[in-house]
Design a protein around this motif. Structure first.
Motif, PDB file in Angstrom:
ATOM      1  N   ASN A  72     -56.856   8.375  55.979  1.00  0.00           N
ATOM      2  CA  ASN A  72     -57.473   8.856  57.219  1.00  0.00           C
ATOM      3  C   ASN A  72     -56.927  10.204  57.679  1.00  0.00           C
ATOM      4  OD1 ASN A  72     -59.370   6.686  58.594  1.00  0.00           O
ATOM      5  ND2 ASN A  72     -57.767   5.610  57.473  1.00  0.00           N
ATOM      6  N   LEU A  73     -56.262  10.924  56.794  1.00  0.00           N
ATOM      7  CA  LEU A  73     -55.671  12.205  57.179  1.00  0.00           C
ATOM      8  C   LEU A  73     -56.713  13.233  57.617  1.00  0.00           C
ATOM      9  CD1 LEU A  73     -52.788  12.709  54.599  1.00  0.00           C
ATOM     10  CD2 LEU A  73     -52.587  12.238  57.043  1.00  0.00           C
ATOM     11  N   ASN A  74     -57.889  13.205  57.038  1.00  0.00           N
ATOM     12  CA  ASN A  74     -58.899  14.214  57.373  1.00  0.00           C
ATOM     13  C   ASN A  74     -59.431  14.081  58.788  1.00  0.00           C
ATOM     14  OD1 ASN A  74     -58.715  15.508  54.920  1.00  0.00           O
ATOM     15  ND2 ASN A  74     -60.275  14.224  53.979  1.00  0.00           N
ATOM     16  N   GLU A  75     -59.560  12.859  59.270  1.00  0.00           N
ATOM     17  CA  GLU A  75     -60.122  12.669  60.611  1.00  0.00           C
ATOM     18  C   GLU A  75     -59.106  12.229  61.650  1.00  0.00           C
ATOM     19  OE1 GLU A  75     -61.907   8.388  59.128  1.00  0.00           O
ATOM     20  OE2 GLU A  75     -63.200   9.725  60.244  1.00  0.00           O
ATOM     21  N   GLY A  76     -57.960  11.705  61.207  1.00  0.00           N
ATOM     22  CA  GLY A  76     -56.987  11.136  62.133  1.00  0.00           C
ATOM     23  C   GLY A  76     -57.320   9.681  62.387  1.00  0.00           C
ATOM     24  N   THR A  77     -56.365   8.948  62.917  1.00  0.00           N
ATOM     25  CA  THR A  77     -56.580   7.532  63.198  1.00  0.00           C
ATOM     26  C   THR A  77     -55.479   7.012  64.118  1.00  0.00           C
ATOM     27  OG1 THR A  77     -57.089   5.394  62.173  1.00  0.00           O
ATOM     28  CG2 THR A  77     -55.254   6.607  61.233  1.00  0.00           C
ATOM     29  N   VAL A  78     -55.699   5.818  64.629  1.00  0.00           N
ATOM     30  CA  VAL A  78     -54.685   5.080  65.386  1.00  0.00           C
ATOM     31  C   VAL A  78     -54.454   3.774  64.641  1.00  0.00           C
ATOM     32  CG1 VAL A  78     -54.099   3.950  67.558  1.00  0.00           C
ATOM     33  CG2 VAL A  78     -55.403   6.093  67.590  1.00  0.00           C
ATOM     34  N   ILE A  79     -53.191   3.504  64.336  1.00  0.00           N
ATOM     35  CA  ILE A  79     -52.809   2.275  63.647  1.00  0.00           C
ATOM     36  C   ILE A  79     -51.754   1.570  64.496  1.00  0.00           C
ATOM     37  CG2 ILE A  79     -51.751   1.267  61.580  1.00  0.00           C
ATOM     38  CD1 ILE A  79     -52.702   3.770  60.034  1.00  0.00           C
ATOM     39  N   CYS A  80     -51.947   0.287  64.707  1.00  0.00           N
ATOM     40  CA  CYS A  80     -50.943  -0.516  65.414  1.00  0.00           C
ATOM     41  C   CYS A  80     -50.056  -1.198  64.386  1.00  0.00           C
ATOM     42  CB  CYS A  80     -51.604  -1.582  66.274  1.00  0.00           C
ATOM     43  SG  CYS A  80     -52.502  -0.880  67.631  1.00  0.00           S
ATOM     44  N   CYS A  81     -48.761  -1.099  64.609  1.00  0.00           N
ATOM     45  CA  CYS A  81     -47.797  -1.694  63.695  1.00  0.00           C
ATOM     46  C   CYS A  81     -46.486  -1.835  64.445  1.00  0.00           C
ATOM     47  CB  CYS A  81     -47.614  -0.785  62.481  1.00  0.00           C
ATOM     48  SG  CYS A  81     -46.286  -1.292  61.377  1.00  0.00           S
ATOM     49  N   SER A  82     -45.816  -2.947  64.292  1.00  0.00           N
ATOM     50  CA  SER A  82     -44.560  -3.164  65.012  1.00  0.00           C
ATOM     51  C   SER A  82     -43.528  -2.076  64.689  1.00  0.00           C
ATOM     52  CB  SER A  82     -43.990  -4.549  64.713  1.00  0.00           C
ATOM     53  OG  SER A  82     -43.886  -4.750  63.321  1.00  0.00           O
ATOM     54  N   ALA A  83     -43.402  -1.673  63.428  1.00  0.00           N
ATOM     55  CA  ALA A  83     -42.496  -0.587  63.018  1.00  0.00           C
ATOM     56  C   ALA A  83     -41.120  -0.724  63.672  1.00  0.00           C
ATOM     57  CB  ALA A  83     -43.123   0.777  63.339  1.00  0.00           C
ATOM     58  N   LEU A  84     -40.537  -1.901  63.570  1.00  0.00           N
ATOM     59  CA  LEU A  84     -39.336  -2.232  64.324  1.00  0.00           C
ATOM     60  C   LEU A  84     -38.068  -1.484  63.912  1.00  0.00           C
ATOM     61  CD1 LEU A  84     -39.850  -6.109  64.539  1.00  0.00           C
ATOM     62  CD2 LEU A  84     -40.342  -4.393  66.297  1.00  0.00           C
ATOM     63  N   LYS A  85     -37.947  -1.133  62.635  1.00  0.00           N
ATOM     64  CA  LYS A  85     -36.736  -0.464  62.155  1.00  0.00           C
ATOM     65  C   LYS A  85     -37.045   0.961  61.711  1.00  0.00           C
ATOM     66  CE  LYS A  85     -34.265  -4.505  60.329  1.00  0.00           C
ATOM     67  NZ  LYS A  85     -33.604  -5.044  59.121  1.00  0.00           N
ATOM     68  N   GLU A  86     -36.004   1.775  61.742  1.00  0.00           N
ATOM     69  CA  GLU A  86     -36.161   3.164  61.295  1.00  0.00           C
ATOM     70  C   GLU A  86     -36.649   3.216  59.847  1.00  0.00           C
ATOM     71  OE1 GLU A  86     -36.642   7.021  61.206  1.00  0.00           O
ATOM     72  OE2 GLU A  86     -36.121   5.961  63.054  1.00  0.00           O
ATOM     73  N   ARG A  87     -36.120   2.359  58.987  1.00  0.00           N
ATOM     74  CA  ARG A  87     -36.542   2.386  57.578  1.00  0.00           C
ATOM     75  C   ARG A  87     -38.005   1.966  57.424  1.00  0.00           C
ATOM     76  NH1 ARG A  87     -32.144  -1.191  56.183  1.00  0.00           N
ATOM     77  NH2 ARG A  87     -32.711  -3.261  56.839  1.00  0.00           N
ATOM     78  N   TYR A  88     -38.502   1.121  58.326  1.00  0.00           N
ATOM     79  CA  TYR A  88     -39.930   0.762  58.288  1.00  0.00           C
ATOM     80  C   TYR A  88     -40.776   1.988  58.650  1.00  0.00           C
ATOM     81  CZ  TYR A  88     -38.158  -4.071  58.802  1.00  0.00           C
ATOM     82  OH  TYR A  88     -37.506  -5.272  58.667  1.00  0.00           O
ATOM     83  N   ARG A  89     -40.316   2.730  59.660  1.00  0.00           N
ATOM     84  CA  ARG A  89     -41.043   3.932  60.068  1.00  0.00           C
ATOM     85  C   ARG A  89     -41.015   4.984  58.963  1.00  0.00           C
ATOM     86  NH1 ARG A  89     -38.612   1.886  64.778  1.00  0.00           N
ATOM     87  NH2 ARG A  89     -36.836   3.316  64.772  1.00  0.00           N
ATOM     88  N   ALA A  90     -39.918   5.028  58.202  1.00  0.00           N
ATOM     89  CA  ALA A  90     -39.835   5.958  57.068  1.00  0.00           C
ATOM     90  C   ALA A  90     -40.858   5.590  55.992  1.00  0.00           C
ATOM     91  CB  ALA A  90     -38.422   5.970  56.490  1.00  0.00           C
ATOM     92  N   LEU A  91     -41.059   4.290  55.751  1.00  0.00           N
ATOM     93  CA  LEU A  91     -42.079   3.866  54.789  1.00  0.00           C
ATOM     94  C   LEU A  91     -43.484   4.214  55.306  1.00  0.00           C
ATOM     95  CD1 LEU A  91     -40.817   0.341  53.617  1.00  0.00           C
ATOM     96  CD2 LEU A  91     -41.207   2.336  52.166  1.00  0.00           C
ATOM     97  N   LEU A  92     -43.690   4.033  56.595  1.00  0.00           N
ATOM     98  CA  LEU A  92     -45.000   4.328  57.174  1.00  0.00           C
ATOM     99  C   LEU A  92     -45.356   5.806  57.068  1.00  0.00           C
ATOM    100  CD1 LEU A  92     -44.907   2.163  60.407  1.00  0.00           C
ATOM    101  CD2 LEU A  92     -46.561   1.942  58.542  1.00  0.00           C
ATOM    102  N   ASN A  93     -44.398   6.674  57.324  1.00  0.00           N
ATOM    103  CA  ASN A  93     -44.731   8.097  57.337  1.00  0.00           C
ATOM    104  C   ASN A  93     -44.337   8.830  56.053  1.00  0.00           C
ATOM    105  OD1 ASN A  93     -42.021   8.803  57.594  1.00  0.00           O
ATOM    106  ND2 ASN A  93     -42.166   9.336  59.751  1.00  0.00           N
ATOM    107  N   HIS A  94     -44.065   8.088  54.998  1.00  0.00           N
ATOM    108  CA  HIS A  94     -43.691   8.697  53.724  1.00  0.00           C
ATOM    109  C   HIS A  94     -44.750   9.722  53.282  1.00  0.00           C
ATOM    110  CE1 HIS A  94     -42.021   9.184  49.764  1.00  0.00           C
ATOM    111  NE2 HIS A  94     -43.193   8.891  49.244  1.00  0.00           N
ATOM    112  N   SER A  95     -44.310  10.937  53.107  1.00  0.00           N
ATOM    113  CA  SER A  95     -45.100  12.096  52.658  1.00  0.00           C
ATOM    114  C   SER A  95     -46.174  12.561  53.644  1.00  0.00           C
ATOM    115  CB  SER A  95     -45.697  11.865  51.261  1.00  0.00           C
ATOM    116  OG  SER A  95     -46.823  11.044  51.293  1.00  0.00           O
TER     117      SER A  95
END
Length: 165
Positions: A72-95
């Motif tokens: 969804n990079l071309n249009e943008g999006t909203v995703i709900c996710c608990s993302a409780l730990k920093e390492r989880y957020r790192a996996l989510l935003n990888h690259s």
């Protein structure tokens, strides 16, 4: 909001991620995805039985959400996710770190437990809330908004902050 932005609305279960995420996506005119819809059947079963997920349980789920964000990079999006730990957020935003913004819905255990007791037909039982708070590593670099306000006020506050970025 900058074009092609990926918003991750995050926080513990019951904080209002889906409600706020849908409102943001509607206002911004971008797709909305509820991360809970992407849990494996095994993960849903585990939580339904009152067992918290561990890091291994979450890894493939977070990688799936990262692919969804990339799609969804071309249009943008909203995703709900608990993302409780920093390492989880790192996996989510990888690259895609430069295109992802985390929105942290912050509330107390008592506020959220009360909300969860009123929910019906959700696989996450209120009894697992403590394990979510125990796991939570509040983000440092995120838009942080209190859940004490009404959803429209929370959404307006987030949009106001995004417009300043």
């Amino acid at each position: 909001m900058i074009k092609n932005q990926i918003l991750i609305v995050m926080g513990v279960s019951g904080c209002g991620k889906s409600t706020i995420g849908k409102m943001l996506a509607h206002t911004l005119g971008v797709p909305f995805y509820d991360g809970d819809d992407y849990h494996s059947e095994k993960n849903v079963e585990k939580m339904s039985q009152g067992h918290p997920l561990n890091d291994d349980d979450r890894k493939s789920w977070l990688q799936t959400l990262n692919r969804l964000a990339k799609d969804n990079l071309n249009e943008g999006t909203v995703i709900c996710c608990s993302a409780l730990k920093e390492r989880y957020r790192a996996l989510l935003n990888h690259s895609i770190e430069q295109q992802m913004i985390f929105v942290y819905l912050d509330g107390t255990y008592e506020e959220i437990f009360e909300r969860m007791q009123k929910r019906k037909d959700h696989f996450m039982p209120p009894g697992l809330l403590k394990s979510q708070f125990d796991t939570l590593e509040p983000p440092i670099d995120a838009i942080r908004v209190s859940i004490a306000k009404q959803p429209k006020e929370i959404t307006s506050e987030i949009l106001s902050i995004l417009n300043k970025k």
